[in-house]
Motif scaffolding. Structure first.
Motif, PDB file in Angstrom:
ATOM      1  N   ALA A 451      35.845  21.652  31.955  1.00 22.77           N
ATOM      2  CA  ALA A 451      36.441  22.847  30.596  1.00 22.77           C
ATOM      3  C   ALA A 451      35.920  24.119  30.712  1.00 22.77           C
ATOM      4  CB  ALA A 451      35.145  21.915  29.737  1.00 22.77           C
ATOM      5  N   ALA A 452      35.113  24.850  30.856  1.00 29.59           N
ATOM      6  CA  ALA A 452      35.405  25.930  31.547  1.00 29.59           C
ATOM      7  C   ALA A 452      36.662  26.585  30.453  1.00 29.59           C
ATOM      8  CB  ALA A 452      34.769  26.595  32.684  1.00 29.59           C
ATOM      9  N   GLY A 453      37.182  27.640  29.964  1.00 27.52           N
ATOM     10  CA  GLY A 453      37.736  28.575  29.129  1.00 27.52           C
ATOM     11  C   GLY A 453      38.507  29.829  30.154  1.00 27.52           C
ATOM     12  N   MET A 454      38.806  30.195  29.081  1.00 28.05           N
ATOM     13  CA  MET A 454      39.709  31.509  30.422  1.00 28.05           C
ATOM     14  C   MET A 454      38.872  32.668  30.395  1.00 28.05           C
ATOM     15  SD  MET A 454      42.647  30.552  30.480  1.00 28.05           S
ATOM     16  CE  MET A 454      41.666  28.352  30.701  1.00 28.05           C
ATOM     17  N   ILE A 455      37.577  32.777  29.490  1.00 30.68           N
ATOM     18  CA  ILE A 455      37.126  34.254  29.486  1.00 30.68           C
ATOM     19  C   ILE A 455      36.197  33.738  30.708  1.00 30.68           C
ATOM     20  CG2 ILE A 455      34.910  35.358  28.364  1.00 30.68           C
ATOM     21  CD1 ILE A 455      36.362  34.961  25.830  1.00 30.68           C
ATOM     22  N   PRO A 456      34.861  32.798  31.281  1.00 30.64           N
ATOM     23  CA  PRO A 456      34.692  32.363  32.165  1.00 30.64           C
ATOM     24  C   PRO A 456      35.247  32.685  33.540  1.00 30.64           C
ATOM     25  CG  PRO A 456      34.172  30.579  30.835  1.00 30.64           C
ATOM     26  CD  PRO A 456      34.680  31.700  29.998  1.00 30.64           C
ATOM     27  N   ARG A 457      36.226  31.898  33.377  1.00 26.21           N
ATOM     28  CA  ARG A 457      37.477  31.989  34.513  1.00 26.21           C
ATOM     29  C   ARG A 457      38.037  32.609  34.970  1.00 26.21           C
ATOM     30  NH1 ARG A 457      39.219  26.641  36.089  1.00 26.21           N
ATOM     31  NH2 ARG A 457      38.590  25.036  34.552  1.00 26.21           N
ATOM     32  N   ALA A 458      38.118  34.066  33.971  1.00 25.78           N
ATOM     33  CA  ALA A 458      39.053  35.564  33.916  1.00 25.78           C
ATOM     34  C   ALA A 458      37.971  36.075  34.236  1.00 25.78           C
ATOM     35  CB  ALA A 458      39.670  36.253  33.185  1.00 25.78           C
ATOM     36  N   VAL A 459      36.697  36.069  34.439  1.00 25.53           N
ATOM     37  CA  VAL A 459      35.900  36.496  34.394  1.00 25.53           C
ATOM     38  C   VAL A 459      35.412  36.811  36.155  1.00 25.53           C
ATOM     39  CG1 VAL A 459      33.642  37.425  34.686  1.00 25.53           C
ATOM     40  CG2 VAL A 459      35.008  37.750  32.954  1.00 25.53           C
ATOM     41  N   GLU A 460      35.200  35.038  36.199  1.00 27.03           N
ATOM     42  CA  GLU A 460      35.038  34.768  37.882  1.00 27.03           C
ATOM     43  C   GLU A 460      36.230  35.894  38.945  1.00 27.03           C
ATOM     44  OE1 GLU A 460      34.231  30.344  40.074  1.00 27.03           O
ATOM     45  OE2 GLU A 460      34.313  30.319  37.991  1.00 27.03           O
ATOM     46  N   GLN A 461      37.467  35.358  38.382  1.00 34.44           N
ATOM     47  CA  GLN A 461      38.388  35.609  38.776  1.00 34.44           C
ATOM     48  C   GLN A 461      38.681  37.140  39.632  1.00 34.44           C
ATOM     49  OE1 GLN A 461      40.492  33.981  40.556  1.00 34.44           O
ATOM     50  NE2 GLN A 461      42.427  36.147  41.006  1.00 34.44           N
ATOM     51  N   VAL A 462      37.772  38.075  38.784  1.00 34.23           N
ATOM     52  CA  VAL A 462      37.783  39.492  38.753  1.00 34.23           C
ATOM     53  C   VAL A 462      36.187  39.363  40.299  1.00 34.23           C
ATOM     54  CG1 VAL A 462      36.718  41.489  38.118  1.00 34.23           C
ATOM     55  CG2 VAL A 462      38.781  40.043  36.299  1.00 34.23           C
ATOM     56  N   PHE A 463      35.567  39.401  39.444  1.00 36.87           N
ATOM     57  CA  PHE A 463      34.301  38.925  40.761  1.00 36.87           C
ATOM     58  C   PHE A 463      35.057  38.616  41.980  1.00 36.87           C
ATOM     59  CE2 PHE A 463      31.391  39.553  37.432  1.00 36.87           C
ATOM     60  CZ  PHE A 463      30.540  40.338  37.218  1.00 36.87           C
ATOM     61  N   ARG A 464      35.793  37.591  42.256  1.00 37.25           N
ATOM     62  CA  ARG A 464      35.802  37.448  43.431  1.00 37.25           C
ATOM     63  C   ARG A 464      37.154  38.102  44.495  1.00 37.25           C
ATOM     64  NH1 ARG A 464      37.368  32.164  41.084  1.00 37.25           N
ATOM     65  NH2 ARG A 464      39.842  32.662  41.615  1.00 37.25           N
ATOM     66  N   ALA A 466      37.469  41.446  43.127  1.00 34.69           N
ATOM     67  CA  ALA A 466      36.634  42.580  43.848  1.00 34.69           C
ATOM     68  C   ALA A 466      35.281  42.314  45.139  1.00 34.69           C
ATOM     69  CB  ALA A 466      35.765  43.025  42.756  1.00 34.69           C
ATOM     70  N   GLU A 467      35.281  41.147  45.316  1.00 35.01           N
ATOM     71  CA  GLU A 467      34.312  40.580  46.719  1.00 35.01           C
ATOM     72  C   GLU A 467      35.147  41.650  48.039  1.00 35.01           C
ATOM     73  OE1 GLU A 467      31.064  39.497  49.405  1.00 35.01           O
ATOM     74  OE2 GLU A 467      31.268  40.888  46.818  1.00 35.01           O
ATOM     75  N   GLU A 468      36.202  40.454  47.600  1.00 36.88           N
ATOM     76  CA  GLU A 468      37.360  40.383  48.395  1.00 36.88           C
ATOM     77  C   GLU A 468      37.984  41.454  49.279  1.00 36.88           C
ATOM     78  OE1 GLU A 468      40.421  37.517  46.890  1.00 36.88           O
ATOM     79  OE2 GLU A 468      39.177  35.827  47.717  1.00 36.88           O
ATOM     80  N   LEU A 469      37.837  42.558  48.174  1.00 37.35           N
ATOM     81  CA  LEU A 469      38.497  43.838  48.213  1.00 37.35           C
ATOM     82  C   LEU A 469      37.533  45.350  48.556  1.00 37.35           C
ATOM     83  CD1 LEU A 469      40.675  44.685  44.831  1.00 37.35           C
ATOM     84  CD2 LEU A 469      41.224  44.138  47.439  1.00 37.35           C
ATOM     85  N   LYS A 470      36.080  44.198  49.352  1.00 35.42           N
ATOM     86  CA  LYS A 470      34.753  44.836  50.021  1.00 35.42           C
ATOM     87  C   LYS A 470      35.430  45.242  51.156  1.00 35.42           C
ATOM     88  CE  LYS A 470      31.694  43.944  47.417  1.00 35.42           C
ATOM     89  NZ  LYS A 470      29.880  43.486  46.683  1.00 35.42           N
ATOM     90  N   THR A 471      36.079  44.255  51.767  1.00 32.71           N
ATOM     91  CA  THR A 471      36.372  44.808  53.341  1.00 32.71           C
ATOM     92  C   THR A 471      37.490  45.681  53.381  1.00 32.71           C
ATOM     93  OG1 THR A 471      38.464  42.871  53.257  1.00 32.71           O
ATOM     94  CG2 THR A 471      36.119  42.299  53.514  1.00 32.71           C
ATOM     95  N   LYS A 472      39.025  45.916  52.061  1.00 33.54           N
ATOM     96  CA  LYS A 472      39.026  47.156  52.899  1.00 33.54           C
ATOM     97  C   LYS A 472      38.670  48.441  51.915  1.00 33.54           C
ATOM     98  CE  LYS A 472      43.533  43.933  52.023  1.00 33.54           C
ATOM     99  NZ  LYS A 472      42.212  43.037  52.231  1.00 33.54           N
ATOM    100  N   GLY A 473      37.536  48.307  51.577  1.00 35.27           N
ATOM    101  CA  GLY A 473      37.071  50.124  51.593  1.00 35.27           C
ATOM    102  C   GLY A 473      36.574  50.151  49.616  1.00 35.27           C
ATOM    103  N   TRP A 474      37.235  48.887  48.491  1.00 40.17           N
ATOM    104  CA  TRP A 474      37.011  48.833  47.133  1.00 40.17           C
ATOM    105  C   TRP A 474      34.551  48.616  47.010  1.00 40.17           C
ATOM    106  CZ3 TRP A 474      39.812  51.712  43.966  1.00 40.17           C
ATOM    107  CH2 TRP A 474      41.197  52.098  44.591  1.00 40.17           C
TER     108      TRP A 474
END
Length: 699
Positions: A451-464, A466-474
């Motif tokens: 039942a998590a809403g758009m705010i916690p899901r969007a924040v979790e998406q942004v963190f995920r 950002a973690e994936e883009l670390k391999t590309k130097g970000w």
């Protein structure tokens, strides 16, 4: 001296009066009135100890009815005593004539009638006093009951405080016991260490004595070894002959060494070949990493192109399901027992509940089963002539979510907007709709993971991402703030002080396109769980109130802002984006919300409607400007909401509007107003979003 006739007449008159007083009097029964069968009510004393009858002007209450005193008998007795001294001479009694006898009977009847009337008046007075006493008793009883309920409430509050104090005292005692146990454990460990050190000291002394003994033994062994050396010298002379055979063996070993050297040379050549291959593989890896970075740039451009093709302002429509609270009484919904129905006697029939749910729903249809972009609203009414009139309205949006849609399905449609935030774009997602249509559930959600809403899901998406883009130097840094706009006043939901203690001003940086609010608490974010904690804190501080539309209606706009800054050390790029997630207050008219009866609710509703109207004016002005109708003025400053979201509503942002609808037929008019406003927003073009990024070329 009076004549004899006069004296005789006076004697006869006195005898008649005496005979009248000696007649027995008949008193009417007290219980012969209209309330003869009712028992007499005792008089209740007031709390101050005074009788209740003393409060009024009536006569004092009687606990037991008493007959009026018969004073005539005393008068007769005294008359008899008086007459006995001057009694007439003993002569033959004179018979009274017939006429005086009738006069005595009429006089006796009049006296009895007066006494009966007096007794009835006393009874009426007693009954009136009893009625007044009963009314006063009921009033005092109601007052005492109110005092009792107040005392019970105070007792319960004091009980809770006492329970909390006892819990704290028990916790402190437990901490004291734990500290005492730790101190005892430290003392025991110190004593063990001392005993171990003493044992080690004794062990060292024993080892020293053993070493001295070993030294003595070693000296004796040395003497024996000297004797052995003499014997070995004799043996060396014997081994000299064996050296010749060993020299021959050395020659053979040198030949083997030459063979091994040749094998080593061949291995060294293979090693050089492997080094060349490793160098080529390293260059290939570097090329692949460069291609991956270039591919990431291409992906960002293509992703932005796809979002632009979908439109920089999009509208999603979501219809919530019919809840049990919509069709069942509040007492039944709040009860955890399953054996209570509408009258509180038995569980409601599932079929009956389904019928009630069907009757409560408005006529909504979703004809587009492929793309899910259309919604049709139907209604039937009776015209002035008595004929049935059917009406139908059809609306089209970027996506329509039916009542059975889950939170995960809804977020899947907006997850790409969260991706755009990490790419350096401003993103704004806001929920619009009447009170009770599910805005807060859509944006903030429930306690469970599903039942998590758009705010916690969007924040979790942004963190995920950002973690994936670390391999590309970000490398990304994130921070968040949570604000509330209540009656055109900005409150910090994450602040430590009380509301309205600080004045918060909105500042726009025209060069960087960044919006800041003064004196607000900006929290650095390191994990999605931290965001969930901030949401729970903000929800507890948000302003809510009960209206006719919803028991806990949001009376303010909440704005959660997530800022993300990224830098790429390999390419020298940097970007900055923001994600604004807005839960607007309920939009409904005064007569629907029932806020007109309450001065505070009236002020809140007027402020909410004013800010929502300003939001509509801004979107309309942006649409006219996007159509090329000159340099159209955008009225951002008409409300704090639009001024705060100025950079998110302009052409430099990707905007998504969630239209939340109630499925109930009683809310059909409010739903139609919301659908028309959402259609107006959906037909608006606000321009092309621009990336907030800069590139620094490094040598």
């Amino acid at each position: 001296m009076p004549p004899a006739g006069t004296s005789n007449s006076l004697k006869r008159k006195a005898q008649e009066n005496i005979g009248l007083d000696l007649q027995p009097r008949k008193l009417a029964a007290i219980a012969e009135g209209p309330n003869a069968n009712q028992p007499l009510r005792p008089v209740k004393a007031l709390p101050n100890g005074t009788a209740a009858s003393k409060l009024g002007k009536g006569p004092p209450p009687l606990t037991k009815p008493r007959a009026p005193p018969l004073t005539s008998s005393t008068t007769v007795a005294s008359t008899r005593r008086t007459r006995s001294t001057s009694a007439p001479p003993k002569t033959a009694p004179v018979r009274p004539p017939a006429r005086p006898t009738s006069r005595i009977g009429s006089t006796r009847a009049n006296v009895q009638g007066d006494q009966l009337q007096s007794i009835q008046e006393q009874i009426a007075g007693i009954q009136a006093a009893q009625a007044a006493d009963a009314a006063r008793f009921n009033a005092d009883l109601a007052q005492e009951r109110a005092k009792r309920s107040d005392l019970q409430a105070s007792h319960e509050a004091l009980s809770r405080e006492l329970t909390s104090s006892r819990t704290q005292e028990i916790a402190q005692r437990n901490e004291l016991y734990i500290a005492s146990d730790e101190l005892n454990a430290l003392r025991q460990r110190h004593e063990r260490e001392i005993s171990e050190l003493q044992a080690d000291l004794r062990k060292k002394d024993r080892e020293l004595r053993e070493l001295n003994e070993d030294l003595r033994l070693a000296q004796s062994d040395l003497e024996r070894e000297r004797e052995t050396v003499k014997g070995l010298k004799a043996t060396v002379s014997q081994q000299a002959t064996a050296q010749l055979s060993l020299t021959a063996q050395i020659g053979a070993m040198q030949a083997e060494k030459a063979a091994f050297q040749a094998e080593y040379n061949r291995t060294a050549g293979s090693r050089a070949d492997l080094a060349v291959q490793l160098e080529r593989a390293t260059k290939r890896v570097e090329e692949l990493e460069r291609e991956a970075r270039e591919g990431e740039s291409v992906r960002r451009k293509l992703h932005n192109m796809v979002q632009e093709l979908k439109g920089n302002i999009r509208v999603f429509c979501r219809v919530r399901p019919v809840l049990r609270s919509d069709i069942l009484p509040a007492t039944l919904v709040a009860s955890t027992s399953s054996d209570v129905d509408f009258e509180g006697t038995a569980s409601p029939d599932p079929e009956k509940e389904a019928d009630l749910r069907e009757e409560a729903m408005a006529q909504l249809a979703y004809p587009d089963r492929l793309d899910h972009k259309e919604i049709v609203v139907k209604a039937s009414s009776e015209s002035a002539t008595g004929q049935e009139r059917k009406e139908e309205w059809q609306f089209s949006f970027d996506r329509v979510f039916e009542p059975h849609s889950t939170q995960g399905e809804v977020f899947e449609e907006i997850s790409q907007l969260a991706q755009s935030c990490t790419d350096g774009y401003n993103v704004c997602v806001f929920a619009y709709g009447q009170t009770g249509s599910g805005k807060s559930f859509t944006m903030e959600g429930g306690s469970s993971e599903a039942a998590a809403g758009m705010i916690p899901r969007a924040v979790e998406q942004v963190f995920r991402v950002a973690e994936e883009l670390k391999t590309k130097g970000w490398q990304y840094k994130m921070e968040g703030q949570f604000l509330e706009i209540y009656n055109e006043t900005i409150n910090d939901l994450l602040g430590k002080g009380e509301f309205d203690k600080k004045k918060h001003d909105i500042k726009h940086d025209t060069k960087t396109g960044r919006t800041t609010v003064t004196d607000v608490n900006v929290v650095k974010l390191s994990s999605p769980s931290q965001v969930r904690t901030l949401l729970s804190v903000a929800q507890g501080r948000r302003t809510v109130a009960a209206t006719l539309m919803n028991e806990r209606s949001s009376r303010s706009h909440s704005v959660f802002t997530l800022r993300i800054r990224g830098e790429n050390a390999l390419t020298g790029e940097s970007c900055e984006g923001s994600l604004n997630l807005v839960d607007l207050a309920g939009s409904e008219r005064l007569e629907k919300s029932g806020a007109g009866a309450d001065k505070d609710r009236l002020k809140e509703t007027q402020s909410i409607n004013k800010s929502l109207s300003a939001l509509g004016d801004v979107i309309a002005a942006l649409g006219e400007k996007g159509e090329g109708k000159g340099d159209k003025h955008i009225p951002y400053r008409n409300s704090k909401l639009t001024y705060l979201l100025q950079n998110s509503l302009s052409g430099n942002s990707k905007t998504l509007m969630f239209l939340n609808l109630s499925p109930l037929a009683t809310h059909l008019n409010e739903s139609l107003c919301s659908l028309r406003f959402a259609t107006k927003v959906n037909n608006t073009a606000i321009g092309t979003a621009k990336k907030q990024a800069k590139t620094n070329q490094t040598a």
